[in-house]
Design an enzyme around this catalytic site. Structure first.
Site, PDB file in Angstrom:
ATOM      1  CG  ASP A   9      -4.876  -3.381  -0.803  1.00 20.74           C
ATOM      2  OD1 ASP A   9      -4.867  -2.612  -1.832  1.00 20.74           O
ATOM      3  OD2 ASP A   9      -4.068  -3.922  -0.162  1.00 20.74           O
ATOM      4  CG  ASP A 103      -3.867   0.217  -4.922  1.00 17.92           C
ATOM      5  OD1 ASP A 103      -3.463   1.121  -4.333  1.00 17.92           O
ATOM      6  OD2 ASP A 103      -2.952  -0.803  -5.321  1.00 17.92           O
ATOM      7  CD  GLU A 104      -3.208   1.076   0.433  1.00 19.00           C
ATOM      8  OE1 GLU A 104      -3.495   0.494   1.282  1.00 19.00           O
ATOM      9  OE2 GLU A 104      -2.010   1.131   0.029  1.00 19.00           O
TER      10      GLU A 104
END
Length: 356
Positions: A9, A103-104
């Protein structure tokens, strides 16, 4: 063989990219999003979070909480570019990568390209490479399944690395506050509190049947995670289930003509994505948020695919007309398309409807 899952993350991703690219923003409270009274924070730097600013917060509230807050317009093309650079690093270790957003992502490193036996070592290497290549930090969670790995990545942010070992899993979950369970939102957590469920130990006391009675089909999932169990596989070919777009207005809309024009512009964003990817859908949903923040949706499912912009706007306006919104005040409108044709690349869905 014990399954080894890593959840990566990125830390305050959008805001961190802006601070990286603009040295004047470093060390300062930054919010990515609109600064207008109707704007919404898409991401907040950790300096801003100390003041209680967070994503999805109205910009006006964020500005009151942090008077020195600096608003920056989002640059999604840049965020996507950086995200692809990070994804390349993931694929150095495994092809079992399931992106959840820019983003993850989840990574299954049980068997990996570099034959590294320790998932913790892999996570450290990935974090280091991300830092060297992009200048950004990431937090990593490592465990035996997706639920535990996701939970672990939230334990030590930013720039953290946390491991939940197999023999620790059940005891760890017993002590975990219910609002920190991935997959249990604020509303559900509050409902569970009403039933005396405050942590994993409380949740374990409930049978599958009782949980399903009170929480529907998600009850089965809640029962499993209460014991630290999650049999979902890391899926590198995750199929998108819907495409949507929405807009929050500077001033509340009270006129139907204004709303129909707004719906048209919002639907245009959805249609452009559909046309570009040649993916169409059968279910169209209109989202309406009123001035008092009450929110409703209206949907229509057709027996064929919606393939042209005119049909899309006509259906959206038809759904809009079913709601009495004149003079009430609408602050947000959205359009979503689902029931997508991933397995059917012939967009002329209506030509495939047969009479029996």
């Amino acid at each position: 063989m014990v399954t080894k899952i890593i959840h990566i993350d990125m830390d305050a991703f959008y805001a961190s990219v802006e601070q990286r690219d603009n040295p004047e923003l470093r060390g300062k409270p930054v919010a990515v999003g609109g600064s207008s009274k109707r704007g919404v924070v898409a991401a907040a730097s950790y300096e801003a979070r100390r003041f209680g600013v967070h994503s999805a917060m109205p910009s006006a509230i964020a500005a009151r909480k942090c008077p020195d807050l600096i608003f920056v317009k989002p640059r999604f093309d840049q965020y996507k570019k950086v995200s692809l650079e990070i994804r390349d690093i993931f694929h150095e270790y495994t092809d079992l990568v399931e992106p959840l957003s820019l983003d993850e992502a989840y990574l299954d490193v049980t068997s990996n390209k570099k034959e590294i036996p320790s998932a913790t070592i892999i996570a450290r290497e990935i974090k280091s490479k991300i830092k060297n290549k992009t200048g950004l930090t990431a937090s990593a969670g490592i465990s035996i399944n997706k639920f535990l790995a996701k939970t672990a990545s939230d334990l030590d942010k930013p720039d953290g690395l946390s491991v939940i070992l197999p023999h620790e899993a059940e005891k760890f979950v017993e002590k975990l506050p219910i609002h920190k369970f991935h997959g249990i939102g604020k509303v559900t957590a509050k409902k569970m509190n009403g039933y005396g469920i405050y942590n994993g130990a409380d949740l374990k006391k409930w049978s599958v049947l009782d949980l399903v009675k009170r929480f529907g089909k998600m009850g089965e999932y809640y029962h499993k995670i209460a014991f630290g169990q999650d049999d979902r596989q890391v899926n590198p070919n995750r199929i998108r289930k819907s495409i949507s777009s929405e807009d929050t207005f500077e001033e509340d809309l009270t006129n139907m003509n204004e709303m129909e024009e707004a719906i048209r512009e919002i639907a245009k964003n959805v249609y452009q994505w559909m046309e570009k990817n040649q993916i169409f859908g059968k279910t169209l949903t209109v989202k309406i948020k009123f001035a008092d923040f009450k929110q409703i949706t209206r949907s229509k499912t057709l027996p064929y695919l919606i393939t042209d912009f005119t049909s899309m706007t006509e259906i959206a306006n038809e759904l809009l007309a079913t709601v009495n919104i004149e003079n009430i005040g609408v602050r947000l409108l959205g359009v979503a398309l689902s029931n997508l044709n991933h397995d059917n690349k012939n967009p002329d869905g209506h030509q495939l409807t047969l009479d029996f």
